[in-house]
Scaffold this motif. Structure first.
Motif, mmCIF file in Angstrom:
data_model
loop_
_atom_site.group_PDB
_atom_site.id
_atom_site.type_symbol
_atom_site.label_atom_id
_atom_site.label_comp_id
_atom_site.label_asym_id
_atom_site.label_seq_id
_atom_site.Cartn_x
_atom_site.Cartn_y
_atom_site.Cartn_z
ATOM 1 N N UNK A 45 0.850 -1.193 0.000
ATOM 2 C CA UNK A 45 0.000 0.000 0.000
ATOM 3 C C UNK A 45 0.878 1.232 0.000
ATOM 4 N N UNK A 46 0.398 2.259 -0.612
ATOM 5 C CA UNK A 46 1.107 3.534 -0.559
ATOM 6 C C UNK A 46 0.644 4.287 0.689
ATOM 7 N N UNK A 47 1.565 4.768 1.511
ATOM 8 C CA UNK A 47 1.176 5.462 2.746
ATOM 9 C C UNK A 47 0.211 6.618 2.521
ATOM 10 N N UNK A 48 0.264 7.212 1.335
ATOM 11 C CA UNK A 48 -0.670 8.308 1.089
ATOM 12 C C UNK A 48 -2.116 7.838 1.076
ATOM 13 N N UNK A 49 -2.348 6.542 0.806
ATOM 14 C CA UNK A 49 -3.721 6.019 0.912
ATOM 15 C C UNK A 49 -4.261 6.243 2.325
ATOM 16 N N UNK A 50 -3.405 6.005 3.303
ATOM 17 C CA UNK A 50 -3.831 6.121 4.703
ATOM 18 C C UNK A 50 -4.119 7.578 5.061
ATOM 19 N N UNK A 51 -3.297 8.482 4.544
ATOM 20 C CA UNK A 51 -3.508 9.905 4.829
ATOM 21 C C UNK A 51 -4.829 10.375 4.226
ATOM 22 N N UNK A 52 -5.096 9.977 3.004
ATOM 23 C CA UNK A 52 -6.366 10.347 2.360
ATOM 24 C C UNK A 52 -7.543 9.817 3.173
#
Length: 501
Positions: A45-52
């Motif tokens: 997973x790309x960490x930016x998924x979690x931020x979004x």
């Protein structure tokens, strides 16, 4: 009244639980994200998924709860364990996060075991498995040296969100214990392990307690969601540790039985216990305490597989509606839930599931009961290790997950475990543990025991063992345990045959 927010960063979604300081649930919000599988066995997973996802949850809460920004006092986390997040000098991810369920690292696990031998278990109290963080680091070193050269900080998923909120890089002991880099006795990163694998200790985050404050929310984030700039952020815990706190696993008298996709048996450990690698052993979210954990890889997953394969079109209630008409032991029919391999106690990726003892008189109700019994027997394997190795005697077992909603399964658990089973009034999962950490960190309560009394509630009705069933299940369980040895060689040969094509 002040609020606390528990953020549960799961494998496929992020859930936010908002509670007030008295332990009342205000509301929940969630946001989903995808798992990337660029190759077979890869899970990223790309960490930016979690931020979004976190931004979506914060937006939803600020819209729904009129005084959310005014009264939010603290935030804490629970998060998927083991997954590797690597950042550059600007705290920017330089590679997708390699998740806990990624299995590309078998070679690296063998390398760790070969180089460290018994020292790995002595230092970390765990053995090398593909899910842990250290094998993922070695894979990155060996296969992506250009990426590894840019790594200036290693994080775990929930801690990346804490970094995004505060600008500070911390982790806490319960998640650190799942990396294979923590010296559990010394409560510090292991210099010996780091040096063995050319890992600079400076790239590992600073350690703190789960209840430790990692900072205040950034001014720009506070302004965006109309939050007070004094919102405190606390480290939180690994998902299993936070879940243990969230069900009240804070003393040795109770154990936890969790039947989700996988199955987990957990016990509170007031001091370090040596299970010789037969169980996982990690730091708890309770400062200075630990928990042991056994895992059945396919608990609810076995039931889902059985339903989709042999009960397509039926609801679970319909599929299981007649299991009570079948006597304990399913009239000589056994099921082993090894459909994706097994963790505890066998650590065998090539074992496969089986039905044993099929007779012409068996009907679907017998198969349904055998599946439930096989899952529960597998969970009992972990409980028995705790009892035989450390003499544990549980007064009660807390049952959570899908099985806790079915009275037939609850009675089956009581009979097979020979223990009183209790259930939560409402299950909120690891996010509740995160809320409890924030409530304690904000000073709303003097002890975690007080927080537990306010936040964790059980149903009055319990399930007690029936002596006749207990005696019958004891005999069946002893037979069931022989099924692994009886089928292991065949399973391994079949797996190898299938892989050869």
């Amino acid at each position: 009244m002040s609020y606390v927010l528990g953020i549960d960063l799961g494998t496929s979604s992020l859930k936010g639980i908002l509670m007030n300081e008295a332990g009342d649930l205000i509301t929940t919000k969630s946001a989903e994200y995808k798992i990337d599988t660029p190759k077979q066995g890869y899970s990223e997973q790309r960490p930016e998924y979690w931020v979004v996802a976190l931004e979506a949850v914060l937006t939803g809460l600020s819209v729904e709860v009129s005084d959310f920004g005014q009264n939010l006092a603290g935030i804490s986390f629970s998060g998927q364990m083991h997954s590797l997040v690597v950042l550059d000098e600007n705290n920017t991810p330089v590679y997708p996060a390699i998740l806990w369920n990624d299995v590309r690292t078998s070679k690296q696990c063998a390398e760790i075991t070969d180089k460290l031998g018994s020292r790995l278990l002595e230092i970390t109290k765990n053995i090398a498995l593909e899910g842990f963080t250290l094998p993922k680091i070695l894979w990155l070193q060996e296969n992506k040296p250009d990426v590894w050269a840019r790594v200036k900080k290693i994080m775990l998923p929930k801690d990346y969100l804490s970094l995004w909120l505060t600008g500070n890089t911390y982790t806490e002991y319960s998640d650190a214990a799942g990396t294979l880099l923590l010296d559990i006795e010394k409560r510090e990163w292991s210099k010996e392990i780091a040096e063995t694998f050319n890992i600079d200790l400076s790239i590992l985050p600073e350690l703190t307690e789960s209840t430790g404050q990692t900072g205040l929310i950034k001014a720009e984030i506070a302004e965006r969601y109309k939050l007070s700039k004094a919102v405190k952020v606390f480290a939180g815990g690994a998902d299993n540790a936070a879940a243990a706190l969230g069900v009240g696993l804070i003393n040795e008298e109770v154990g936890l039985i969790s039947m989700g996709t996988s199955g987990v048996v957990s016990a509170y450990e007031p001091k370090i216990a040596d299970y010789k690698g037969k169980l996982h052993f990690f730091d708890h979210t309770v400062p200075g305490a630990y928990y042991s954990m056994g895992v059945t890889l396919a608990a609810g997953n076995s039931l889902n597989w059985y339903k989709e394969t042999f009960g397509k079109g039926l609801s679970f209630n319909e599929l299981l509606s007649e299991v009570y008409t079948v006597a304990p032991g399913s009239e000589g029919l056994l099921f082993t839930p090894y459909i994706v391999g097994e963790r505890t106690p066998h650590f065998d990726s090539k074992i496969r599931g089986s039905f044993v003892g099929i007779s012409a008189h068996h009907e679907q109700r017998h198969f349904s009961r055998a599946v439930l019994e096989g899952i529960t027997f597998s969970l009992r394997d972990s409980k028995d290790i705790m009892e035989s190795t450390k003499g544990k005697k549980f007064k009660q077992l807390i049952s959570v997950g899908g099985g806790a909603q079915n009275p037939d399964i609850m009675q089956m658990q009581a009979d097979i475990f020979n223990a009183e089973m209790i259930r939560l009034t409402v299950e909120q999962g690891p996010g509740l543990g995160a809320c409890m950490i924030a409530a304690y960190g904000c000073g709303f309560y003097d002890t975690l025991e007080e927080v537990t009394k306010a936040f964790v509630h059980y149903k009055e009705a319990t399930f007690t063992p029936k002596p006749a069933n207990v005696a019958r299940y004891e005999k069946v369980y002893q037979i069931w345990k022989k099924a692994y040895q009886a089928t292991a060689e065949l399973s391994h040969e079949l797996v190898d045959f299938n892989e050869e094509g």
